[in-house]
Design a protein around this motif. Structure first.
Motif, PDB file in Angstrom:
ATOM      1  N   MET A   1     -22.156  10.738 -42.207  1.00 32.03           N
ATOM      2  CA  MET A   1     -21.287  11.442 -41.392  1.00 32.03           C
ATOM      3  C   MET A   1     -21.279  10.804 -40.025  1.00 32.03           C
ATOM      4  N   GLU A   2     -20.318  10.672 -39.217  1.00 31.54           N
ATOM      5  CA  GLU A   2     -20.300  10.279 -37.961  1.00 31.54           C
ATOM      6  C   GLU A   2     -19.975  11.416 -36.840  1.00 31.54           C
ATOM      7  N   ILE A   3     -20.827  11.414 -35.922  1.00 26.34           N
ATOM      8  CA  ILE A   3     -20.726  12.444 -34.880  1.00 26.34           C
ATOM      9  C   ILE A   3     -20.109  11.946 -33.749  1.00 26.34           C
ATOM     10  N   SER A   4     -19.074  12.721 -33.113  1.00 22.35           N
ATOM     11  CA  SER A   4     -18.350  12.340 -31.972  1.00 22.35           C
ATOM     12  C   SER A   4     -19.273  12.337 -30.828  1.00 22.35           C
ATOM     13  N   ASP A   5     -18.975  11.585 -29.847  1.00 19.15           N
ATOM     14  CA  ASP A   5     -19.485  11.480 -28.564  1.00 19.15           C
ATOM     15  C   ASP A   5     -19.365  12.693 -27.780  1.00 19.15           C
ATOM     16  N   GLN A   6     -18.300  13.363 -28.117  1.00 16.55           N
ATOM     17  CA  GLN A   6     -17.647  14.535 -27.350  1.00 16.55           C
ATOM     18  C   GLN A   6     -18.488  15.808 -27.769  1.00 16.55           C
ATOM     19  N   LEU A   7     -19.628  15.798 -28.925  1.00 19.77           N
ATOM     20  CA  LEU A   7     -20.218  16.772 -29.111  1.00 19.77           C
ATOM     21  C   LEU A   7     -21.069  17.272 -28.009  1.00 19.77           C
ATOM     22  N   ARG A   8     -20.897  18.580 -27.515  1.00 17.04           N
ATOM     23  CA  ARG A   8     -21.630  19.411 -26.605  1.00 17.04           C
ATOM     24  C   ARG A   8     -22.810  20.328 -26.963  1.00 17.04           C
ATOM     25  N   CYS A   9     -22.744  20.424 -28.279  1.00 11.83           N
ATOM     26  CA  CYS A   9     -23.856  21.362 -28.664  1.00 11.83           C
ATOM     27  C   CYS A   9     -23.821  21.314 -30.026  1.00 11.83           C
ATOM     28  N   LEU A  10     -24.977  21.725 -30.549  1.00  8.20           N
ATOM     29  CA  LEU A  10     -25.150  21.752 -32.029  1.00  8.20           C
ATOM     30  C   LEU A  10     -26.135  22.895 -32.393  1.00  8.20           C
ATOM     31  N   PHE A  11     -25.820  23.907 -33.327  1.00  7.02           N
ATOM     32  CA  PHE A  11     -26.606  24.877 -33.716  1.00  7.02           C
ATOM     33  C   PHE A  11     -26.316  25.790 -34.997  1.00  7.02           C
ATOM     34  N   SER A  12     -27.311  26.232 -35.327  1.00  4.50           N
ATOM     35  CA  SER A  12     -26.933  27.083 -36.514  1.00  4.50           C
ATOM     36  C   SER A  12     -26.376  28.616 -36.356  1.00  4.50           C
ATOM     37  N   ALA A  13     -25.395  28.868 -36.897  1.00  2.70           N
ATOM     38  CA  ALA A  13     -25.033  30.486 -36.808  1.00  2.70           C
ATOM     39  C   ALA A  13     -24.269  30.811 -38.234  1.00  2.70           C
ATOM     40  N   THR A  14     -24.267  32.121 -38.299  1.00  2.00           N
ATOM     41  CA  THR A  14     -23.854  32.761 -39.364  1.00  2.00           C
ATOM     42  C   THR A  14     -22.118  33.199 -38.948  1.00  2.00           C
ATOM     43  N   VAL A  15     -21.324  33.166 -39.821  1.00  2.00           N
ATOM     44  CA  VAL A  15     -20.073  33.694 -39.381  1.00  2.00           C
ATOM     45  C   VAL A  15     -20.157  35.227 -39.823  1.00  2.00           C
ATOM     46  N   GLU A  16     -19.816  35.928 -38.975  1.00  2.00           N
ATOM     47  CA  GLU A  16     -19.658  37.478 -39.316  1.00  2.00           C
ATOM     48  C   GLU A  16     -18.196  38.138 -38.992  1.00  2.00           C
ATOM     49  N   GLN A  17     -17.922  39.008 -39.682  1.00  2.00           N
ATOM     50  CA  GLN A  17     -16.662  39.704 -39.454  1.00  2.00           C
ATOM     51  C   GLN A  17     -17.024  41.095 -38.648  1.00  2.00           C
ATOM     52  N   ARG A  18     -16.194  41.015 -37.762  1.00  2.00           N
ATOM     53  CA  ARG A  18     -15.949  42.202 -36.773  1.00  2.00           C
ATOM     54  C   ARG A  18     -14.501  42.685 -36.258  1.00  2.00           C
TER      55      ARG A  18
END
Length: 136
Positions: free
Chosen positions: A1-18
């Motif tokens: 996978m190629e990562i863009s030079d424009q990547l500003r941050c990388l983290f793991s998160a859960t998608v939640e419904q609210r």
């Protein structure tokens, strides 16, 4: 996978419904690193994580990477673009999580391959291995 030079941050998160919407919470540390600003709009890419067999689901996942560790190691080579010039005249680039790498003898917007020579808690230092064409 190629990562863009424009990547500003990388983290793991859960998608939640609210309240009829889906929310992804951005960790406060990502704003503290200065790569993103509250109230600004960003493109978000979502990558799925490999699913684990049900037998393993009950055991907590093993931590193989401490997110507080620097994302680079001494001797590692990276191709980067110099984003800024620091007060001492050295080039500055950022890699994963906004981690700063200082590269002497470079110019702003120059694309170079560097070798990491010294890694500290909040910053790394590198030397130019190869200067690349602006068109690569």
């Amino acid at each position: 996978m190629e990562i863009s030079d424009q990547l500003r941050c990388l983290f793991s998160a859960t998608v939640e419904q609210r309240d009829g919407s889906y929310i992804i919470e951005v960790p406060e540390r990502e704003l503290q690193l200065g790569e993103i600003d509250e109230g600004s709009t960003y493109r978000v890419a979502l990558l799925s994580t490999p699913s684990e067999p049900k037998a393993q689901a009950e055991t907590p996942p093993k931590q193989t990477h401490d997110s507080t560790e620097p994302p680079v190691k001494e001797g590692e080579q990276r191709t980067v673009e110099i984003e800024d010039i620091g007060d001492q005249g050295d080039g500055i680039t950022r890699v994963e999580r906004g981690f700063v790498v200082i590269v002497p003898d470079t110019e702003q917007r120059e694309k170079v391959t560097v070798e990491i020579t010294d890694v500290r808690e909040n910053v790394a230092f590198a030397e130019v291995v190869e200067r690349l064409s602006y068109y690569e």
